[in-house]
Motif scaffolding. Structure first.
Motif, PDB file in Angstrom:
ATOM      1  N   UNK A  16      37.889  38.518  34.517  1.00 53.68           N
ATOM      2  CA  UNK A  16      38.514  38.847  35.828  1.00 53.68           C
ATOM      3  C   UNK A  16      38.353  40.161  36.227  1.00 53.68           C
ATOM      4  N   UNK A  17      38.590  41.031  34.991  1.00 53.98           N
ATOM      5  CA  UNK A  17      38.827  42.397  35.281  1.00 53.98           C
ATOM      6  C   UNK A  17      38.225  43.257  34.060  1.00 53.98           C
ATOM      7  N   UNK A  18      37.615  44.353  34.393  1.00 49.36           N
ATOM      8  CA  UNK A  18      37.097  45.277  33.495  1.00 49.36           C
ATOM      9  C   UNK A  18      37.923  46.457  33.409  1.00 49.36           C
ATOM     10  N   UNK A  63      45.328  44.176  43.524  1.00 49.28           N
ATOM     11  CA  UNK A  63      43.977  43.952  43.733  1.00 49.28           C
ATOM     12  C   UNK A  63      43.305  43.695  45.218  1.00 49.28           C
ATOM     13  N   UNK A  64      44.241  43.002  45.698  1.00 53.54           N
ATOM     14  CA  UNK A  64      43.995  42.646  47.250  1.00 53.54           C
ATOM     15  C   UNK A  64      43.879  43.989  48.049  1.00 53.54           C
ATOM     16  N   UNK A  76      42.379  32.637  44.768  1.00 54.77           N
ATOM     17  CA  UNK A  76      42.483  31.466  43.913  1.00 54.77           C
ATOM     18  C   UNK A  76      43.102  31.794  42.880  1.00 54.77           C
ATOM     19  N   UNK A  77      42.686  32.721  42.112  1.00 58.69           N
ATOM     20  CA  UNK A  77      43.439  33.464  40.916  1.00 58.69           C
ATOM     21  C   UNK A  77      44.817  33.807  41.212  1.00 58.69           C
ATOM     22  N   UNK A  78      45.262  34.361  42.395  1.00 62.10           N
ATOM     23  CA  UNK A  78      46.417  34.725  42.550  1.00 62.10           C
ATOM     24  C   UNK A  78      47.412  33.393  42.686  1.00 62.10           C
ATOM     25  N   UNK A  79      46.735  32.539  43.677  1.00 59.13           N
ATOM     26  CA  UNK A  79      47.715  31.338  43.856  1.00 59.13           C
ATOM     27  C   UNK A  79      47.941  30.589  42.489  1.00 59.13           C
ATOM     28  N   UNK A  80      46.934  30.631  41.545  1.00 57.58           N
ATOM     29  CA  UNK A  80      47.184  30.011  40.277  1.00 57.58           C
ATOM     30  C   UNK A  80      48.171  30.768  39.444  1.00 57.58           C
ATOM     31  N   UNK A  93      37.439  34.108  45.131  1.00 59.24           N
ATOM     32  CA  UNK A  93      38.016  33.840  43.867  1.00 59.24           C
ATOM     33  C   UNK A  93      39.520  34.641  43.389  1.00 59.24           C
ATOM     34  N   UNK A  94      39.643  35.769  43.931  1.00 60.77           N
ATOM     35  CA  UNK A  94      40.780  36.463  43.736  1.00 60.77           C
ATOM     36  C   UNK A  94      42.066  35.607  44.291  1.00 60.77           C
TER      37      UNK A  94
END
Length: 738
Positions: free
Chosen positions: A180-182, A150-151, A130-134, A127-128
């Motif tokens: 996505x983040x806390x 985060x990677x 995918x979120x980075x690509x988006x 998911x990380x």
């Protein structure tokens, strides 16, 4: 009945009390320290408050005073107990409730806490990605920077994200909302630096130490909570006994307070406890910042630390489950507060241990006469340690040098011939020396250098104090004479005020031993934060050959390479105008003697004095506490001083001398009538030791009686009568139990 209630229980808010009626249904439930529900403000908002005082007197129109709503269920807290303790101190020592509250809540100022904030990734690896690509696709550059970080690491410090990655809450908040983040925060407590590593090393106890530990454990496990006194010679290993006791109490999920008398002791004491218990230990002292002090008490309240070490203020640590209080060097004068309420830490520790069903352990090589007499009577459990803990470590040899003979031989130096030679010998062999100038309770007194006699009061057996204008005065009965030109005992003209300072000793030492590395430890050199630790660690690591200092250098320290202790002027505290001066002299000299030869090398102690035959000095030289105890108790018996009788002093102070005299005369008459038929001995009113301070005049009235309760009753009645007197607004009254 009315209750005075505090809403915000913090140090700076204790003056703001609100009064409420106690409804009849709650008469038996509302008491000092209880948390209650009250209607507050114009809208009668329901709020919690603590009851700090009960009274029958309404402070304004009773029709306008609101009623307490009810008791907060399950509201017994550490604060509850501290308020109850403050009430007890106010009643016992004669202070206002505000003064008592400010004593037990010493560091509860709100200090902005430091926080560590982190951004934590909640996405899976897939998911990380995918979120980075988006984010890259939509041009969300700031979001992309964070996701890329985060990677490499799923946790990014908030300060890094803001300061180095240029992120703002406008970027972070939507990511938090989408889970996505806390954003996580952790309170960072300011912790006093402790440089040593946690070793957890256990020491093998000798048979005497083991017997005490096992007896304590056995009684503790049978729910026997009592006060014990460990009377152990210097170097007998009292601290190791404390450590074993603490270990057992911690295993019961209880907390421990360890009292030490001076900041100077903190360094070595904390290291020994920290090596054993690691981060369970915290420390508090007056050199710490407000933030550090607040943080340590917060850590104690939340049970993040289990052992608090510090001077008498550490007693008020808000531990939720206190199981043991240890009071090391219990004889020390530093345990007595000089401010109202003028409490003694030993008495407050006894009360606190009773309130918590905890044990209290006192320890000393030279116990106070009060504590040792309690041990002999069986009120305290008395343990003895009669030999040093380290094998091959022997009590140092003590040599008493008569300075009168030195003067006859033509030696006018502060260093006797014997001390000078011994210091030369230590320097030659790379061993260390401690020079102690006994300034405890220092007051200028007059002594003859030929015969060694100090000028004493004929009525009180205390020395006369030298005042400006060359007149001598007794501060117990008021006896006064002019300064004589010659000694009344031998006729010698060599009579003068006696006293010298550590700075002068340092100068003379460097002049006599120019090759020696010299350190000085007194109030001047330790005034900065960390000053004690800096000097003591330097000396412990061999950074100097000679350490010069006042009483702070001779208590509790363990320096293996110290083989010589020189006491330069044993008489300095022997002739202060205080009935305890003999006891304090003996204690200081015994403690000083205990610093030499604590390892395999033998030690020597040289005590220089003009009065070698005084029992305080001769008993200290032979390290014979029990002989001193019996001689000093005989003196106290004759003059009915504590612990034979109780002693209450009533201090009166005012700016107008005439008004003060009127108040002193009236209080004297009141006490005379109250004391009639009750065998109370009165001394005074007399001028205080320093009669005028900052343009305020002070007088003292002393009361002696064996029964503490009678003195408490007189104090309470004086507190009731004084506000009705015409002079009350101009005269301050303080009560002090010696």
């Amino acid at each position: 009945m009315y209750a005075n209630i505090i809403i915000d229980i913090s140090h700076e808010k204790v003056d703001k009390l609100f009064q409420y009626k106690i409804p009849p249904a709650l008469f038996h439930q509302v008491e000092t320290g209880v948390q209650v529900w009250i209607p507050f403000g114009a809208g009668n908002q329901k709020r919690k408050g603590y009851v700090v005082e009960l009274t029958k007197k309404a402070e304004y129109d009773p029709q306008r005073i609101k009623e307490i709503i009810g008791i907060v269920e399950g509201s017994v807290t550490a604060e509850t107990q501290l308020i109850q303790l403050a009430w007890w101190m106010k009643e016992r020592y004669g202070s206002t409730m505000n003064q008592a509250l400010k004593t037990v809540l010493p560091v509860k100022q709100k200090v902005r806490q430091k926080e560590k904030r982190d951004l934590v990734c909640l996405l899976t690896k897939q998911d990380l990605q995918s979120a980075l690509e988006e984010a890259n696709k939509k041009g969300y550059q700031a979001r992309a920077r964070l996701l890329k970080a985060f990677s490499d690491n799923p946790v990014v410090p908030y300060t890094v994200a803001v300061n180095q990655m240029n992120l703002t809450m406008a970027t972070i908040k939507p990511m938090v909302e989408k889970q996505m983040v806390s954003l996580e925060s952790e309170t960072l407590y300011r912790n006093p630096s402790i440089s040593q590593k946690h070793e957890g090393k256990l020491v093998v106890l000798n048979d005497q130490q083991e017997m005490i530990v096992q007896d304590f454990i056995s009684r503790y496990d049978r729910q026997i909570r009592e006060t014990s006194l460990i009377y152990g010679i210097t170097g007998s290993g009292k601290t190791e006994v404390y450590l074993e006791m603490i270990d057992h109490v911690l295993n019961q999920n209880k907390q421990v307070i360890v009292l030490i008398p001076e900041i100077a002791l903190t360094y070595q004491t904390v290291l020994r406890f920290y090596r054993r218990f690691g981060n369970q230990v915290s420390v508090i002292n007056s050199k710490m910042s407000a933030g550090e002090r607040y943080d340590q008490f917060e850590r104690a309240r939340t049970a993040q630390v289990k052992i608090m070490i510090g001077p008498r203020s550490a007693l008020f640590t808000p531990f939720p489950s206190l199981g043991l209080i240890i009071m090391d060097e219990e004889h020390e004068g530093a345990y007595k507060s000089e401010l109202s309420p003028r409490y003694h830490a030993r008495e407050v520790a006894e009360k606190l241990s009773c309130m918590n069903l905890a044990s209290l352990v006192l320890g000393s090589a030279t116990p106070s006469l009060e504590a040792f007499s309690m041990g002999l009577k069986g009120r305290f459990r008395l343990y003895r340690l009669t030999r040093r803990a380290k094998e091959n470590s022997q009590i140092a040899k003590v040599q008493v040098v008569d300075l009168r003979e030195e003067l006859k031989a033509g030696n006018k130096s502060i260093f006797s011939q014997a001390l000078k030679e011994a210091m030369e010998e230590r320097l030659k062999h790379g061993q260390q020396t401690m020079l102690f100038l006994n300034r405890r309770g220092y007051a200028s007194f007059v002594s003859c250098r030929s015969c060694g006699q100090a000028l004493k009061c004929p009525h009180c057996d205390v020395t006369l104090t030298l005042h400006r204008g060359d007149h001598l005065k007794c501060h117990y009965c008021g006896y006064e004479i002019s300064m004589p030109q010659r000694c009344p005992s031998c006729g010698s003209p060599y009579i003068a005020g006696f006293g010298t300072g550590t700075q002068k000793i340092e100068y003379l030492t460097k002049r006599l031993f120019p090759e020696a590395r010299v350190l000085r430890m007194d109030l001047d050199t330790t005034s900065k934060k960390g000053g004690h630790e800096e000097i003591l660690s330097s000396f412990a690591e061999g950074g100097s050959d000679i350490l010069i200092g006042t009483q702070m250098i001779v208590k509790g320290h363990d320096f293996p390479n110290v083989t010589l202790v020189g006491v330069l002027a044993a008489d300095l505290s022997l002739y202060s105008s205080d009935f305890r001066c003999g006891e304090r002299t003996f204690q200081l000299l015994t403690q000083a003697a205990g610093r030499a030869g604590r390892d395999k090398q033998s030690g020597t102690v040289i005590i220089q004095t003009y009065n070698p035959d005084h029992y305080s000095i001769s008993c200290a030289a032979s390290q014979d506490y029990e002989s001193f105890y019996h001689k000093e108790m005989a003196f106290r018996e004759v003059l009915r001083y504590p612990p034979v009788s109780q002693l209450l002093s009533v201090m009166m102070a005012g700016k107008e001398e005439e008004v003060l005299n009127q108040a002193a005369a009236q209080i004297h008459q009141w006490v005379l009538s109250m004391a009639e038929g009750r065998q109370v001995e009165l001394i005074g009113p007399t001028e205080a030791t320093i009669y005028k301070v900052n343009d305020i005049y002070r007088k003292i009235l002393y009361l002696k009686q064996e029964n503490y309760g009678i003195l408490i009753d007189i104090k309470n009645r004086l507190e009731d009568l004084s506000p009705k007197a015409p002079w009350f607004s101009q005269v301050m009254i303080q009560y002090d139990f010696a």
